[in-house]
Enzyme design. Structure first.
Site, PDB file in Angstrom:
ATOM      1  N   HIS A 116     -42.087 -54.052  -9.236  1.00 39.64           N
ATOM      2  CA  HIS A 116     -42.268 -53.418  -7.925  1.00 39.64           C
ATOM      3  C   HIS A 116     -41.525 -52.073  -7.825  1.00 39.64           C
ATOM      4  O   HIS A 116     -40.489 -51.879  -8.455  1.00 39.64           O
ATOM      5  CB  HIS A 116     -41.733 -54.331  -6.817  1.00 39.64           C
ATOM      6  CG  HIS A 116     -42.588 -55.517  -6.555  1.00 39.64           C
ATOM      7  ND1 HIS A 116     -42.385 -56.733  -7.154  1.00 39.64           N
ATOM      8  CD2 HIS A 116     -43.681 -55.676  -5.756  1.00 39.64           C
ATOM      9  CE1 HIS A 116     -43.294 -57.594  -6.731  1.00 39.64           C
ATOM     10  NE2 HIS A 116     -44.104 -56.987  -5.879  1.00 39.64           N
ATOM     11  N   ASP A 132     -48.073 -60.365   3.266  1.00 39.80           N
ATOM     12  CA  ASP A 132     -47.615 -60.280   1.876  1.00 39.80           C
ATOM     13  C   ASP A 132     -46.128 -60.607   1.727  1.00 39.80           C
ATOM     14  O   ASP A 132     -45.311 -60.273   2.592  1.00 39.80           O
ATOM     15  CB  ASP A 132     -47.883 -58.842   1.393  1.00 39.80           C
ATOM     16  CG  ASP A 132     -47.861 -58.709  -0.106  1.00 39.80           C
ATOM     17  OD1 ASP A 132     -48.192 -59.698  -0.793  1.00 39.80           O
ATOM     18  OD2 ASP A 132     -47.515 -57.624  -0.591  1.00 39.80           O
TER      19      ASP A 132
HETATM   20  O1  G3H Z   1     -47.154 -56.868  -3.007  1.00 39.06           O
HETATM   21  C1  G3H Z   1     -47.090 -55.626  -3.076  1.00 39.06           C
HETATM   22  C2  G3H Z   1     -47.212 -54.920  -4.327  1.00 39.06           C
HETATM   23  O2  G3H Z   1     -46.779 -55.694  -5.368  1.00 39.06           O
HETATM   24  C3  G3H Z   1     -46.784 -53.492  -4.284  1.00 39.06           C
HETATM   25  O3  G3H Z   1     -46.024 -53.057  -5.385  1.00 39.06           O
HETATM   26  O4  G3H Z   1     -45.142 -51.007  -4.313  1.00 39.06           O
HETATM   27  O5  G3H Z   1     -44.835 -51.399  -6.723  1.00 39.06           O
HETATM   28  O6  G3H Z   1     -47.096 -50.875  -5.836  1.00 39.06           O
HETATM   29  P1  G3H Z   1     -45.780 -51.481  -5.598  1.00 39.06           P
HETATM   30 ZN    ZN Z   2     -45.679 -57.518  -4.639  1.00 41.15          ZN
END
Ligand code: G3H
Ligand code: ZN
Length: 283
Positions: free
Chosen positions: A183, A84
């Protein structure tokens, strides 16, 4: 069970107008909790390792990737591995040999033309190496400790016309869209732009991905899935659950030293969070 492929899980979810949950993992406890939480509700799931998590692990991908693959292969539900928010080409090139079926290549910080060129090259390499490739257009804010973008800041929302050209010119398999989430939110207060999401879903023929989903309330998540989101990325919610449980345990047991004791409650809290969020996505 052999590892599942992210593209297959997302495609199946999109076909039934649902979404697959994708959780970011940092430690082995995260991995075990995600798989246990998905097993508890009998749903497939994606384990995601971000470039940031690799950096935390002294820059090494394989220790956590191999652990995640081993847990996934022992799971009673389909589990896929996804790399990711990759910005490093060196890391991208490690993905296929490390058990990943997919990668999110993140050039969203770059101006449009540079984002397109870098993503096109990443998608070409990914496809030649058997990977399903997700990319981001418009920028979901809150990355790397930066605050959320103002809704009117340039790029804070994905432009539907630009997105159509981008997906076709970059040749990506899925698109992360900026529709109001951010995020690393620790409150679930994000309001999504559902009209924009509808225009994006109507105009694109690839699955759409919601990032920053920890900050999105349940009803908004359900509406987003109905509106065309087929992959929901969650990271911070796991860390909130784990940290709160460990904090409470250590406050109640100030003399505790056995890390298994507090990691157990942390892992259980994450497991519950995973099951609850998957259930929300099921509508
Ligand atoms: O790619 C990862 C996600 O977008 C996680 O985002 O930590 O705000 O849930 P978050
Ligand atoms: Zn993300």
């Amino acid at each position: 069970m052999p590892l599942a492929a992210t593209g297959t899980l997302v495609g199946a979810a999109a076909d039934r107008r649902g979404a697959v949950a994708a959780f970011n993992v940092i430690t082995l406890e995260h991995v075990e909790a995600v798989v246990a939480g998905a097993e508890a509700v009998g749903a497939p799931v994606v384990l995601q390792i971000s470039e940031n998590a690799v950096r935390y692990r002294y820059g090494r991908l394989l220790p956590l990737a191999r652990a995640a693959a081993a847990v996934a292969e022992g799971a009673g539900v389909d589990v896929a591995l996804h790399l990711d928010h990759v910005q490093s080409d060196d890391l991208l090139r490690q993905a296929a040999d490390a058990g990943f079926s997919s990668v999110m290549y993140d050039a969203a910080r770059l101006p449009y033309d540079e984002n397109l060129a870098a993503t096109r090259a990443a998608a070409d390499w990914g496809h030649a190496n058997g990977l399903w490739v997700e990319a981001e257009l418009g920028e979901v804010g809150g990355k790397d400790g930066r605050g959320p973008l103002d809704a009117h800041a340039p790029g804070a929302r994905t432009d539907p016309g630009e997105a159509r050209a981008y997906v076709s010119d970059a040749g990506v398999d899925a698109l992360a869209v900026a529709v109001g989430s951010s995020h690393a939110m620790t409150t679930r207060t994000a309001a999504l732009d559902h009209d924009l999401l509808k225009r994006l879903a109507d105009g694109l023929d690839v699955p759409l991905v919601l990032h920053g989903s920890s900050g999105v309330p349940d009803a908004e998540l359900t509406a987003a899935v109905r509106g065309g989101i087929a992959k929901v990325n969650v990271g911070t919610a796991l860390n909130i659950a784990m940290t709160a449980a460990i904090r409470e345990f250590l406050a109640a047991h100030p003399d505790a030293v056995d890390s298994r004791k507090y990691l157990t409650v942390g892992r259980e809290a994450m497991t519950r969070t995973v099951s609850e969020l998957i259930t929300v996505l099921q509508g």
